[in-house]
Design a protein around this motif. Structure first.
Motif, PDB file in Angstrom:
ATOM      1  N   GLN A 155       0.797  -1.156  -0.046  1.00 25.70           N
ATOM      2  CA  GLN A 155       0.042   0.022   0.072  1.00 25.70           C
ATOM      3  C   GLN A 155       1.040   1.054  -0.210  1.00 25.70           C
ATOM      4  N   TYR A 156       0.659   2.291  -0.955  1.00 24.42           N
ATOM      5  CA  TYR A 156       1.470   3.380  -1.098  1.00 24.42           C
ATOM      6  C   TYR A 156       1.248   4.225   0.174  1.00 24.42           C
ATOM      7  N   GLY A 157       2.416   4.822   0.588  1.00 22.61           N
ATOM      8  CA  GLY A 157       2.568   5.941   1.623  1.00 22.61           C
ATOM      9  C   GLY A 157       2.680   7.282   0.865  1.00 22.61           C
ATOM     10  N   GLY A 158       2.558   8.273   1.406  1.00 19.35           N
ATOM     11  CA  GLY A 158       2.763   9.630   0.823  1.00 19.35           C
ATOM     12  C   GLY A 158       4.257   9.964   0.469  1.00 19.35           C
ATOM     13  N   ALA A 159       4.563  10.969  -0.326  1.00 19.22           N
ATOM     14  CA  ALA A 159       5.962  11.182  -0.700  1.00 19.22           C
ATOM     15  C   ALA A 159       6.068  12.803  -1.336  1.00 19.22           C
ATOM     16  N   ASN A 160       7.339  13.084  -1.018  1.00 17.77           N
ATOM     17  CA  ASN A 160       7.597  14.436  -1.641  1.00 17.77           C
ATOM     18  C   ASN A 160       8.472  14.266  -2.645  1.00 17.77           C
ATOM     19  N   GLU A 166      -4.474   8.723   3.299  1.00 17.85           N
ATOM     20  CA  GLU A 166      -4.958  10.086   3.581  1.00 17.85           C
ATOM     21  C   GLU A 166      -5.852  10.618   2.211  1.00 17.85           C
ATOM     22  N   GLU A 167      -6.106   9.779   1.281  1.00 17.83           N
ATOM     23  CA  GLU A 167      -7.142  10.080   0.167  1.00 17.83           C
ATOM     24  C   GLU A 167      -8.434   9.932   0.760  1.00 17.83           C
ATOM     25  N   PRO A 179      -8.666   5.637   7.826  1.00 13.27           N
ATOM     26  CA  PRO A 179      -7.359   6.038   8.189  1.00 13.27           C
ATOM     27  C   PRO A 179      -6.351   4.829   8.453  1.00 13.27           C
ATOM     28  N   GLU A 180      -6.981   3.630   8.796  1.00  9.26           N
ATOM     29  CA  GLU A 180      -6.275   2.519   9.009  1.00  9.26           C
ATOM     30  C   GLU A 180      -6.463   1.483   7.924  1.00  9.26           C
ATOM     31  N   SER A 181      -6.985   1.765   6.830  1.00  8.03           N
ATOM     32  CA  SER A 181      -7.315   0.989   5.865  1.00  8.03           C
ATOM     33  C   SER A 181      -6.266  -0.147   5.286  1.00  8.03           C
ATOM     34  N   GLY A 182      -6.749  -1.407   5.287  1.00  5.28           N
ATOM     35  CA  GLY A 182      -5.785  -2.617   5.024  1.00  5.28           C
ATOM     36  C   GLY A 182      -5.904  -2.899   3.500  1.00  5.28           C
ATOM     37  N   THR A 183      -6.548  -1.958   2.626  1.00  9.29           N
ATOM     38  CA  THR A 183      -6.709  -2.566   1.109  1.00  9.29           C
ATOM     39  C   THR A 183      -5.107  -2.272   0.589  1.00  9.29           C
ATOM     40  N   GLU A 184      -4.887  -3.276  -0.492  1.00 13.25           N
ATOM     41  CA  GLU A 184      -3.739  -3.357  -1.107  1.00 13.25           C
ATOM     42  C   GLU A 184      -3.687  -2.521  -2.269  1.00 13.25           C
ATOM     43  N   THR A 185      -2.729  -1.745  -2.773  1.00 17.63           N
ATOM     44  CA  THR A 185      -2.792  -0.807  -3.904  1.00 17.63           C
ATOM     45  C   THR A 185      -1.806  -1.388  -4.826  1.00 17.63           C
ATOM     46  N   PHE A 186      -1.004  -2.483  -4.222  1.00 17.63           N
ATOM     47  CA  PHE A 186       0.018  -3.265  -5.008  1.00 17.63           C
ATOM     48  C   PHE A 186      -0.118  -4.738  -4.918  1.00 17.63           C
ATOM     49  N   VAL A 187       0.011  -5.506  -5.851  1.00 22.44           N
ATOM     50  CA  VAL A 187       0.474  -6.760  -5.807  1.00 22.44           C
ATOM     51  C   VAL A 187       1.337  -7.505  -6.749  1.00 22.44           C
ATOM     52  N   ALA A 188       2.018  -8.580  -6.177  1.00 19.75           N
ATOM     53  CA  ALA A 188       3.063  -9.107  -7.014  1.00 19.75           C
ATOM     54  C   ALA A 188       2.998 -10.599  -6.715  1.00 19.75           C
ATOM     55  N   LEU A 189       2.873 -11.432  -8.052  1.00 12.78           N
ATOM     56  CA  LEU A 189       2.625 -12.911  -7.485  1.00 12.78           C
ATOM     57  C   LEU A 189       3.753 -13.510  -8.237  1.00 12.78           C
ATOM     58  N   LYS A 190       4.142 -14.752  -7.834  1.00 13.15           N
ATOM     59  CA  LYS A 190       4.907 -15.663  -8.715  1.00 13.15           C
ATOM     60  C   LYS A 190       4.000 -16.894  -9.061  1.00 13.15           C
ATOM     61  N   LEU A 191       3.586 -17.030 -10.188  1.00  8.92           N
ATOM     62  CA  LEU A 191       2.619 -18.034 -10.402  1.00  8.92           C
ATOM     63  C   LEU A 191       3.574 -19.301 -11.334  1.00  8.92           C
ATOM     64  N   ARG A 207       0.536  -5.983   8.552  1.00  4.72           N
ATOM     65  CA  ARG A 207       0.903  -5.223   9.443  1.00  4.72           C
ATOM     66  C   ARG A 207       1.784  -3.928   9.157  1.00  4.72           C
ATOM     67  N   THR A 208       2.443  -4.039   7.842  1.00  8.58           N
ATOM     68  CA  THR A 208       3.395  -3.091   7.668  1.00  8.58           C
ATOM     69  C   THR A 208       2.985  -2.047   6.792  1.00  8.58           C
ATOM     70  N   PHE A 209       1.737  -2.047   6.350  1.00  7.68           N
ATOM     71  CA  PHE A 209       0.981  -0.793   5.645  1.00  7.68           C
ATOM     72  C   PHE A 209       1.181   0.426   6.046  1.00  7.68           C
ATOM     73  N   PRO A 210       1.671   1.640   5.477  1.00  7.13           N
ATOM     74  CA  PRO A 210       1.967   1.644   4.010  1.00  7.13           C
ATOM     75  C   PRO A 210       3.642   0.839   4.121  1.00  7.13           C
ATOM     76  N   ASN A 211       3.758   0.353   2.888  1.00  9.46           N
ATOM     77  CA  ASN A 211       5.236  -0.148   2.703  1.00  9.46           C
ATOM     78  C   ASN A 211       5.589  -0.037   1.278  1.00  9.46           C
ATOM     79  N   TYR A 212       5.296   1.177   0.754  1.00  9.90           N
ATOM     80  CA  TYR A 212       6.169   1.677  -0.427  1.00  9.90           C
ATOM     81  C   TYR A 212       5.728   3.093  -0.538  1.00  9.90           C
TER      82      TYR A 212
END
Ligand SMILES: NC(=O)c1ccc[n+]([C@@H]2O[C@H](COP(=O)([O-])OP(=O)(O)OC[C@H]3O[C@@H](n4cnc5c(N)ncnc54)[C@H](OP(=O)(O)O)[C@@H]3O)[C@@H](O)[C@H]2O)c1
Length: 511
Positions: free
Chosen positions: A302-307, A319-320, A325-337, A478-483
């Motif tokens: 999930q993305y965090g803010g950036a300058n 913050e959108e 404010p504690e959303s657990g929705t993922e805005t990024f996914v990567a999979l190895k299939l 537990r680590t969101f936002p993580n990018y």
């Protein structure tokens, strides 16, 4: 521009759009109908009926579309005369999708148009509505006697995405639709399959003698599929909070793309089911994750803010507007299939999608194995690294195909450099205006379901993502936002490629 034979006009019909006052209708569907008309592919007897709860009538609705159209059609391709022809065939009927009266009125409305004009009773019903209405609209059409076909006319139903929100709801929706329409009447849209380049993947693979023999585990090291978006949720937070990147992108677009890349050649290219059989077969062969594999082979972010360096600051997802404010929705996914088949034995497919990436693009990268003997090994010490051959299929925005290979740099020293052989769609064929819906609407009018998803195909896709959704629901991140916004996602997405001693593997990044 190449001279391409003009295909036949679509048969006369009435296109009924539920959700006529909505965003999809004005941005994609009406412009697509205009483009079809411009290309001579729409019969001049085609009528369009918009149904919506909007307080409107024919004239107001036509004015409303005419005001909006300038924003969605390139001026270069716009002709007022042609638009007036199209708009004169547009009608509006006010009604609530839940009210049976709407469908009785619609039946009379359509009969009236049939009687006044030279249209047969071919009806294409387009559900451009919130997904909660798909089943209900189908049932109400059936109850009003609008879903039954005869030898003289057809009835078809286009259903938008998202198709369900997990395996169970997708099955329920299929069941509900099948109570009102037969499978051959149902056209489930994934607009990615309407893109020229996606269709070209099949032409490229199966229309060239040199490509298919090296399209397998003997030559390919791994495959990457990236759908990167630079924007955030842009006012879609209500929907996105309930969906996330897995449901919004992976369960449909990325798996659809993967099925086109990995399918076996069909028995026939003129038979929609032969092609869809192969796509479903390959989806079913994708290995399902165990809970342990979810932890090692699926990455969420999930993305965090950036300058940014240019002074711009970007809000983090939490913050959108309308995001918890504690959303657990993922805005990024990567999979190895992995695909359990002879062709793809041992070849990982790395697929990823994310919001707020540094670029907006969709591409497929076929990374080939290194040459068996490193003849240039010594000279390579100087430059430290020899790039593998890569075939890059660009789906958007700049559609094309390029092959990366190594060539000798001019000079007395034996030194290699990676170069590109590039084919650009627009440079070769010219630019045709498109919203991506033209082919899909045209195909549906012509009864060709090749680019639409069948019930079993949809369920096979959900069966792949369901075990991941289950684990993610049980173990909230537990680590969101993580990018950071404007980055390529969490570090774990890079590690995903490098596992099992594959230190050389990295995501292909556009420059
Ligand atoms: N927009 C896109 O670019 C896009 C792209 C891909 C897929 N889709 C899919 O296309 C579908 C439509 O999306 P959209 O963005 O066009 O949605 P939208 O803007 O909300 O349009 C839906 C329309 O249906 C009307 N409506 C809602 N409930 C109704 C009811 N009970 N009776 C009569 N009319 C009713 C809405 O009226 P109100 O405004 O009064 O609610 C609105 O005019 C969705 O399934 C979406 O996932 C959209």
């Amino acid at each position: 521009m190449e001279n391409i034979d003009t295909p036949k006009k679509a048969p006369k019909s009435i296109i009924i759009i539920f959700g006529a006052g909505g965003d999809l209708t004005k941005r994609k569907l009406i412009p697509a109908l205009y483009h079809l008309m411009q290309q001579g592919l729409l019969s001049k007897h085609t009528n369009v009926v918009g149904v919506d709860r909007l307080d409107s009538d024919n004239e107001t609705y036509r004015n409303h579309l005419s005001e909006e159209i300038d924003c969605f059609i390139d001026k270069e391709f716009f002709s007022r005369d042609l638009w007036d022809q199209l708009i004169s065939k547009a009608h509006f009927m006010q009604g609530d999708f839940r009210d049976p009266e709407t469908y009785k009125n619609l039946k009379n409305f359509l009969t009236d148009i049939d009687n006044k004009t030279d249209t047969p009773d071919n009806y294409l019903f387009y559900c451009a509505t919130p997904p909660s209405f798909f089943g209900e609209i189908a049932a109400q059409l059936c109850a009003a006697g609008l879903s039954t076909e005869s030898d003289d006319y057809w009835r078809r139903l286009i259903v938008e995405k998202p198709f369900g929100r997990d395996l169970e709801t997708a099955r329920e929706l299929n069941k509900a639709l099948h109570q009102s329409f037969q499978e051959h009447q149902i056209y489930r849209i994934d607009h990615y399959l309407g893109k020229e380049t996606v269709q070209n993947i099949m032409a490229y693979r199966f229309g060239n003698g040199t490509i298919e023999p090296i399209w397998n585990h003997r030559y390919i090291d791994h495959i990457q599929i990236t759908v990167a978006e630079s924007l955030g949720v842009e006012g879609r937070a209500n929907y996105y909070e309930t969906a996330g990147a897995m449901r919004d992108m992976i369960a449909n677009h990325l798996l659809a793309l993967m099925s086109v890349i990995a399918m076996e050649p069909p028995n026939s290219f003129n038979d929609a089911d032969a092609i869809r059989d192969e796509q479903t077969k390959v989806l079913k062969a994708i290995e399902k994750f165990t809970p342990e594999q979810v932890l090692s082979c699926a990455v969420r972010g999930q993305y965090g803010g950036a300058n940014l360096d240019n002074g711009e600051s970007i809000l983090g997802y939490r913050e959108e507007e309308r995001v918890a404010p504690e959303s657990g929705t993922e805005t990024f996914v990567a999979l190895k299939l992995m695909i359990d088949s002879w062709r793809w034995s041992g070849v990982p497919f790395f697929i990823r999608t994310g919001k707020r990436m540094p670029g907006r693009y969709t591409e497929v990268v076929i990374q080939y194995k290194y040459a068996p003997s490193m003849m240039f090994h010594k000279s390579m010490d100087k430059i430290n690294h020899l790039e593998p051959n890569r075939l890059i299929i660009r789906i958007q925005p700049d559609e094309g195909i390029s092959m990366q290979f190594n060539a000798k740099k001019p000079g007395t020293i034996q030194e290699l450099s990676t170069v590109d052989m590039d084919f650009s769609y627009s440079e070769h064929f010219g630019n045709a205006p498109s919203t991506g819906y033209e082919t899909l609407i045209y195909d549906c009018l012509c009864g060709d379901a090749t680019l639409f998803k069948r019930a079993d195909n949809i369920e096979a896709s959900w069966a792949i993502v369901q075990p991941i959704l289950d684990v993610w629901q049980a173990l909230p991140a537990r680590t969101f936002p993580n990018y950071k916004a404007n980055s390529w996602g969490p570090d774990e997405a890079d590690t995903l490629l490098k596992r099992d001693g594959q230190e050389d593997r990295q995501w292909h990044q556009i420059k």
